[in-house]
Motif scaffolding. Sequence first.
Motif, mmCIF file in Angstrom:
data_model
loop_
_atom_site.group_PDB
_atom_site.id
_atom_site.type_symbol
_atom_site.label_atom_id
_atom_site.label_comp_id
_atom_site.label_asym_id
_atom_site.label_seq_id
_atom_site.Cartn_x
_atom_site.Cartn_y
_atom_site.Cartn_z
ATOM 1 N N UNK A 196 -11.145 21.417 -23.912
ATOM 2 C CA UNK A 196 -10.092 22.485 -22.685
ATOM 3 C C UNK A 196 -10.199 21.898 -21.093
ATOM 4 N N UNK A 197 -10.725 20.609 -20.587
ATOM 5 C CA UNK A 197 -10.707 19.767 -19.649
ATOM 6 C C UNK A 197 -10.718 18.732 -19.817
ATOM 7 N N UNK A 198 -9.279 18.106 -18.041
ATOM 8 C CA UNK A 198 -9.262 16.689 -18.164
ATOM 9 C C UNK A 198 -8.965 16.387 -16.616
ATOM 10 N N UNK A 199 -9.161 15.497 -16.388
ATOM 11 C CA UNK A 199 -9.678 15.127 -15.421
ATOM 12 C C UNK A 199 -8.711 13.913 -14.388
ATOM 13 N N UNK A 200 -6.941 14.433 -15.083
ATOM 14 C CA UNK A 200 -6.260 12.991 -14.715
ATOM 15 C C UNK A 200 -6.259 12.927 -13.590
ATOM 16 N N UNK A 201 -5.959 14.734 -12.546
ATOM 17 C CA UNK A 201 -5.633 14.736 -11.436
ATOM 18 C C UNK A 201 -6.645 14.535 -10.604
ATOM 19 N N UNK A 202 -8.026 14.715 -11.250
ATOM 20 C CA UNK A 202 -8.935 14.637 -10.319
ATOM 21 C C UNK A 202 -8.546 12.756 -9.735
ATOM 22 N N UNK A 232 0.744 -1.046 -0.358
ATOM 23 C CA UNK A 232 0.123 0.143 0.315
ATOM 24 C C UNK A 232 0.752 0.905 -0.411
ATOM 25 N N UNK A 233 1.765 1.192 0.524
ATOM 26 C CA UNK A 233 3.166 2.269 0.834
ATOM 27 C C UNK A 233 3.435 2.649 -0.383
ATOM 28 N N UNK A 234 3.756 1.352 -1.261
ATOM 29 C CA UNK A 234 4.196 2.003 -2.370
ATOM 30 C C UNK A 234 3.423 2.587 -4.006
ATOM 31 N N UNK A 235 2.443 1.895 -3.205
ATOM 32 C CA UNK A 235 0.753 2.324 -4.456
ATOM 33 C C UNK A 235 0.419 3.384 -3.929
ATOM 34 N N UNK A 236 0.828 4.305 -2.674
ATOM 35 C CA UNK A 236 0.536 5.497 -2.562
ATOM 36 C C UNK A 236 2.004 6.667 -2.796
ATOM 37 N N UNK A 237 3.054 5.875 -2.802
ATOM 38 C CA UNK A 237 4.435 6.212 -3.253
ATOM 39 C C UNK A 237 4.202 6.965 -5.031
ATOM 40 N N UNK A 238 3.351 5.611 -5.324
ATOM 41 C CA UNK A 238 3.348 6.746 -6.503
ATOM 42 C C UNK A 238 2.535 6.906 -7.179
ATOM 43 N N UNK A 239 0.858 6.745 -6.982
ATOM 44 C CA UNK A 239 0.457 7.672 -6.416
ATOM 45 C C UNK A 239 0.472 9.207 -5.827
ATOM 46 N N UNK A 240 1.362 9.719 -4.942
ATOM 47 C CA UNK A 240 2.274 10.787 -4.719
ATOM 48 C C UNK A 240 2.885 11.900 -6.177
ATOM 49 N N UNK A 241 3.778 10.658 -6.364
ATOM 50 C CA UNK A 241 4.660 10.905 -7.473
ATOM 51 C C UNK A 241 3.901 11.704 -9.239
ATOM 52 N N UNK A 242 2.665 10.680 -8.947
ATOM 53 C CA UNK A 242 1.986 11.012 -10.227
ATOM 54 C C UNK A 242 0.967 12.269 -9.992
ATOM 55 N N UNK A 243 0.919 12.267 -9.025
ATOM 56 C CA UNK A 243 -0.471 13.311 -8.597
ATOM 57 C C UNK A 243 0.796 14.719 -9.144
ATOM 58 N N UNK A 244 1.623 14.832 -8.140
ATOM 59 C CA UNK A 244 2.375 15.835 -8.411
ATOM 60 C C UNK A 244 2.980 16.040 -9.422
ATOM 61 N N UNK A 245 3.136 14.959 -10.647
ATOM 62 C CA UNK A 245 3.862 16.047 -11.515
ATOM 63 C C UNK A 245 2.758 16.511 -11.933
#
Lengths: 739, 62
Positions: A196-202, A101-114
């Motif tokens: 105009x809009x995409x929801x990848x970040x959401x 889960x921590x690995x998943x969280x790290x990936x999600x965090x990295x991706x969210x930031x970028x």
Amino acid sequence: MTEQPAIPVQQPASAPVQLELVVEGISSAQAIAQIEQALIGIPDLVYARLNMTTRRLSTQWAHAGYNAAPLFAVLDRFGYRAVPFTTNQAEQEESARTKWLLRCLAVAGFATMNVMLLSVSVWSGNVTEISTETRDLFHWLSALIALPAAGFAGQPFFFNAIRAIRSGEMVMDVPISLGILLALGMSVYETAHHAEHAYFDSALMLLFFLLSGRVLDHVMRLKTRATAANLAALRAPLASRLGPDGSLSEVPADALVAGDVIVVAAGQRIAADGLVTQGQSAVDESFLTGETDRRAVQVGDQVYAGMLNGAGQLQVQVAAAGRQTLLSEIETLIDNAVNSKSRYVQVADRVARVYAPIVHVTAALTAIGWLIAGASLHDAIIIAIAVLIITCPCALALAAPTVQVVVAGALFRKGVLMRSGDVIERMADVDVIVFDKTGTLTLPDVSQPDFARLSDGDLRLAGRLAQSSHHPLARALRDYARRQCGPLAALDNVQELSGQGVCTHYQGMDLRLGSPAFCGLDEATPSGGQSLIAFARDGVVTVLPVEQVLRRDAVETIRQLQAASYRVLILSGDRAEAVEPVAGALGIAEWQAGIKPADKLACLNRMKAEGLTVLMIGDGVNDAPALAGAAVSMSPTTGADVTQAAADALFMGEGLGVVAQTLALCHKGRAVMRENFLLALVYNLVAVPLAIAGWVTPLIAAAAMSGSSVLVSVNALRARSAHRVVSVKQVKSDMGRSG
Amino acid sequence: MSVLLYLVPTALGLGLIGLFGFMWSMRSGQYDDMEGAANRILNDDDLQDPQVRPAANDLTGP
């Protein structure tokens, strides 16, 4: 800091062997240095590292023929007690899952930031003059990051959702997975059409917040599980081995070998697999078969490690001992303790059962509404999906677990181990608190009773009989007798009558140890408000008065609880003369003495029928039915095995104050949980109309979702401390008193 | 806009370095004993020079 061995490594000649130990009493940096330094030079020891978080020492030995005795000697010299320990399957799985889960969280965090980096550029570009090409480039880049990241980090939710759908259930993970997949799918479609809009970040932010909640939950559970396992290892595996000379000695269950004969007292867990050679009893084998009825056993029957002995004393010839059997016992105990699924989570799933259809119908109606209003099919679907994304139950899913983690953590630091998250909720409902007296209000180690009244011959016999009981008074007598007379041989065919005493026949004599009534005396024995334990040899009764010491802060705690308008009762199996002074000293008006276990349970059931929620606190074998029957129960870690297995929460230490603190924290916890659900609801009430109206842009979605999640999580932190015992429903309590 | 050609990959690359750093630190067990790590930093065993290393239990230092 890298993973360097604390001890110079010699190249192992053959395959190295691991040995894990639980070490008691580690508290400082000096202890680490001290122990690890002192271990250098022990033959065959190639690696030793002390983990302060888990209080475990992991060691590696050069080959299987090592001798661990010097290691124990070293630890002993510094005053640390160590017990060999095998990490159980469940804990390993939990640990692996937490890491995943921590690995998943790290990936999600990295991706969210970028992705957020790109999204913010697009949002600011949209209000200035970004070219369509640049925006498309940014959206495609976002997709490039978001799709694989979500595919990886979303696994915990996707797997759960698939499992739930297969079995026809509805859990929160279903709307979560649906929301994420739709957000990603729609974003790719929109990007392909230069929208105009995409929801990848959401989508990624949703994953990040939900994973944070789950990681916290698992870390807390892992910690509880590890501590419970340590406790079990430190206290469980002792067996009374019958020596060749007939004397009994307490040995670690690990030290038993096939052929040893062990004596199992009533209410004790059987330490090894074997055959009954003497005595008869009933054993609770629910951990093996799930069968709750006790199985009668007699000479020649097979018993297994981990079974709970019932009312009779057994002698068991060991057939298999050590890791294999012990492991199963510990694992079962811990699994019972930690694995029980929280009722509150189930409530969350029940919410999902109502919530998901409402949300999905709302989304469908939105699409239809917009079509009727003349919007294009494309716009109608986009708006409907926006509704689904914005209603993805992020804050709702965080509302309960965050509070549970915070409260469980706070309780953990106070020395209270909760067995499941829903204990918080049940604790908060409590309006009657029922205490057992001996060992609960009073300290388990009684002060020295007047055993000198026994003649030497009687003391020896009484001490031998006392070895078969778990009652604190009997233990005190046993220890006294052992000090005076040396090792004591066990008696055969000892029967324990729960709440009364133990008896047997020995050399034609009828021996009884227990309450004066049990030994044939009238209740009208003289006493100065002391507990009495009596020993009868063929009707010759010796009464032994025992002074009991109240727990350190008992008076203060009871006053505190009563001030908070809890109704406090004592239900004791002891005599009225012994209970009255304790009740008087504590200011408890309602008490009953001389109560049998079944009556305790009946008493609780009566209160339950009156609509009262009862917290039962007890430590004896005779309390176990009442503990299991009460709405919620606590037991000191000094309690009998069977009692601890029945309790919802365990508390350590000599004080009683933790009871009040637990109640206060659980109250606060439940209040905060309710606030959290309210906050999540308010968020939906505000956000959903905006989404239906078609005003939700990715920017608004991101702000609303992160805002509500952070708000709920931060609010949960408020459950960390509660300064006083919060008042419960005074009215309800009064009604209960009059009725 | 050609600045994007190296800025975006640079940003991503830095993020990835961080991600892999975290993964590596987790795999190598650095989060297994947070409390111990906080305490171990106080040990002076790694100071080889007896001139520098204070005697054991000498809290006042050299």
